[in-house]
Every structure is written in C-alpha cells, then in structure tokens.
Design a protein around this motif. Structure first.
Motif, short mmCIF file in Angstrom:
data_model
loop_
_atom_site.label_atom_id
_atom_site.label_comp_id
_atom_site.label_asym_id
_atom_site.label_seq_id
_atom_site.Cartn_x
_atom_site.Cartn_y
_atom_site.Cartn_z
N VAL A 103 3.81 11.38 -9.13
CA VAL A 103 4.76 10.39 -9.63
C VAL A 103 4.03 9.36 -10.47
CG1 VAL A 103 6.40 10.58 -7.72
CG2 VAL A 103 4.54 8.96 -7.57
N ARG A 104 4.78 8.70 -11.34
CA ARG A 104 4.22 7.59 -12.10
C ARG A 104 4.43 6.33 -11.26
NH1 ARG A 104 6.04 8.05 -18.26
NH2 ARG A 104 4.90 6.10 -18.29
N PRO A 105 3.35 5.59 -10.98
CA PRO A 105 3.48 4.38 -10.15
C PRO A 105 4.54 3.42 -10.66
CG PRO A 105 1.19 4.91 -10.47
CD PRO A 105 1.97 5.85 -11.35
N GLU A 106 4.66 3.27 -11.96
CA GLU A 106 5.65 2.36 -12.55
C GLU A 106 7.07 2.75 -12.10
OE1 GLU A 106 7.04 1.86 -17.16
OE2 GLU A 106 5.91 3.64 -16.61
N ALA A 141 -2.27 10.14 -5.51
CA ALA A 141 -3.27 9.53 -4.63
C ALA A 141 -2.78 8.16 -4.19
CB ALA A 141 -4.60 9.40 -5.36
N ALA A 142 -3.21 7.75 -3.00
CA ALA A 142 -2.82 6.44 -2.47
C ALA A 142 -3.27 5.33 -3.42
CB ALA A 142 -3.45 6.24 -1.10
N PHE A 143 -2.47 4.26 -3.48
CA PHE A 143 -2.83 3.11 -4.30
C PHE A 143 -2.21 1.86 -3.71
CE2 PHE A 143 1.09 4.71 -6.17
CZ PHE A 143 1.81 3.58 -6.48
N ARG A 147 5.62 -7.99 -13.61
CA ARG A 147 5.40 -8.65 -12.31
C ARG A 147 4.40 -7.97 -11.38
NH1 ARG A 147 10.71 -9.73 -9.30
NH2 ARG A 147 9.18 -10.58 -7.88
N VAL A 148 3.93 -6.79 -11.74
CA VAL A 148 3.09 -6.03 -10.80
C VAL A 148 1.67 -5.90 -11.32
CG1 VAL A 148 2.76 -3.74 -9.78
CG2 VAL A 148 5.03 -4.77 -9.80
N LYS A 149 0.73 -6.15 -10.44
CA LYS A 149 -0.69 -5.92 -10.70
C LYS A 149 -1.10 -4.75 -9.81
CE LYS A 149 -1.02 -9.67 -13.14
NZ LYS A 149 -0.35 -9.57 -14.40
N CYS A 150 -1.63 -3.70 -10.42
CA CYS A 150 -1.91 -2.47 -9.68
C CYS A 150 -3.38 -2.09 -9.84
CB CYS A 150 -1.01 -1.36 -10.20
SG CYS A 150 -0.99 0.11 -9.18
N ASP A 151 -3.92 -1.39 -8.82
CA ASP A 151 -5.32 -0.97 -8.87
C ASP A 151 -5.52 0.33 -9.65
OD1 ASP A 151 -4.19 0.71 -7.01
OD2 ASP A 151 -5.73 0.44 -5.49
N ILE A 152 -4.44 0.94 -10.15
CA ILE A 152 -4.52 2.12 -11.01
C ILE A 152 -3.58 1.92 -12.19
CG2 ILE A 152 -5.09 3.67 -9.07
CD1 ILE A 152 -2.17 4.64 -9.20
N PRO A 153 -3.72 2.71 -13.27
CA PRO A 153 -2.79 2.58 -14.40
C PRO A 153 -1.36 2.90 -13.96
CG PRO A 153 -4.72 3.89 -15.02
CD PRO A 153 -4.79 3.67 -13.54
N LEU A 154 -0.42 2.05 -14.35
CA LEU A 154 0.98 2.22 -13.94
C LEU A 154 1.67 3.38 -14.65
CD1 LEU A 154 2.17 -1.49 -13.72
CD2 LEU A 154 1.90 0.13 -11.85
N ALA A 161 0.86 -1.19 0.00
CA ALA A 161 0.00 0.00 0.00
C ALA A 161 0.89 1.23 0.00
CB ALA A 161 -0.90 0.01 1.22
N VAL A 162 0.68 2.12 -0.97
CA VAL A 162 1.46 3.34 -1.08
C VAL A 162 0.59 4.51 -0.64
CG1 VAL A 162 2.74 4.86 -2.64
CG2 VAL A 162 2.74 2.39 -3.04
N VAL A 163 1.10 5.32 0.29
CA VAL A 163 0.40 6.52 0.73
C VAL A 163 1.29 7.74 0.52
CG1 VAL A 163 -1.09 5.36 2.41
CG2 VAL A 163 1.12 6.22 3.13
N PHE A 164 0.66 8.88 0.30
CA PHE A 164 1.37 10.13 0.05
C PHE A 164 1.09 11.10 1.18
CE2 PHE A 164 0.93 8.10 -3.98
CZ PHE A 164 1.99 8.53 -4.77
#
Length: 179
Positions: free
Chosen positions: A136-139, A169-171, A156-163, A127-130
């Motif tokens: 930033v770009r999640p990727e 925002a938190a993701f 290797r990564v499955k994310c709940d928002i576009p990478l 879980a990433v929080v700001f």
C-alpha cells in the motif's frame, strides 16, 4: 503511540494471464495442492482457477524432488491442503517470481484502527504494522485511517518513509494538529 494493523481478509487474487480466455486474474479457489509421484520423485503444484472461464492451472511448488528430501510433515500438509500452507506458499515472493504472477490485493485487506480519543495531545504518533505483505501507499493508508484527503495528509503528516512509495513494511508517522 497508537497501533494500526493492516490485516488480510482473504487471499489476494493472482494477476496471471489465462491461455484460454486471456483474462488477467485467477484465484486459488479452495486452496488445493496436487502431489504427483513419479518413481521416487515428487511434483507438487498449487492449483489456481481463472475467474472468467474456470480453467485450472498448476503453479509449480516442487518439481522432480526426491521423496526423501521433503519433510514428511510438510508432505502431509500438502496432501491435507493445509490452508495456512496455501497462504504461505501464495505469499512467498520467490514462488510468485518463479511462476510469473503478481498479487492483486484490492479488497483483500483491512486497516484496524483503535477508536479515536479526543483527549489525545497533539502531535499524535502512530505505528503501522503489517500482518501480511500487503503493498500500500502510506499516503492512501493514512488518509483512509484518519478520514482525511490525501492533500491534507501530505500537509499534516510527518513520516519515517516516503508517503508516495508503495510499502508493506512497518512504519511510523506523526499527525500534526490543524493549527
């Protein structure tokens, strides 16, 4: 679930054209407000300085505001150049839009990642929080935090928002095993 935190290390620079030297970046310097009274009306500005020529520019916080409409405690904070108020003002999107500048976050933030545990079962959920609105770009953030290439992150990564879309925002994301 592992917690990752994006934290501000300093105030971001402002992408703001200087009328004297045409440089494109400015800083808040020491973070100073200027309060000016004209009768019963107040003007409040945040002072910024060009990084190239040191020219000072005023960014409007309040313009021709009746003295009685400002909270006295807030007015005291403007007079005291409260560092938290400087940061809150600078990070306010409405303030940035009305004063026509963007924030340059390069070198102004860090990613705090807990130490890796080798006994962690795959897949790993993060879980990433700001703490501040750092875009930033999640990727790239995930690649930096895991020490992987961006291509490896995409595999290797499955994310709940576009990478590949910038966010502040938190993701959450899941890291799949190497198999």
């Amino acid at each position: 679930m592992l917690p990752w935190v994006v934290r501000r290390t300093r105030l971001p620079l402002l992408s703001l054209r200087c009328p004297d030297c045409r440089s494109g970046s400015a800083t808040t310097g020491q973070g100073r407000f200027r309060v000016n009274a004209n009768g019963k009306l107040l003007d409040v500005w945040l002072l910024v300085r060009c990084q190239s020529c040191n020219r000072t520019k005023k960014l409007t916080v309040h313009e021709r505001t009746p003295v009685g409409s400002l909270d006295p405690a807030m007015l005291d904070r403007y007079h005291a150049n409260d560092p938290d108020l400087v940061a809150a003002t600078l990070l306010d999107q409405w303030f940035a839009r009305t004063n026509r500048f963007a924030l340059d976050w390069r070198g102004a933030w860090r990613l705090d990642v807990p130490p890796a545990r080798h006994d962690e079962a795959w897949p790993v959920r993060v879980a990433v929080v700001f703490e501040d609105p750092v875009p930033v770009r999640p990727e790239r953030l995930i690649a930096h935090g895991l020490g992987l290439s961006r291509g490896e992150v995409l595999r290797r990564v499955k994310c709940d928002i576009p990478l590949r879309r910038t966010t502040s925002a938190a993701f959450t994301f899941i890291v799949m095993s190497m198999d």
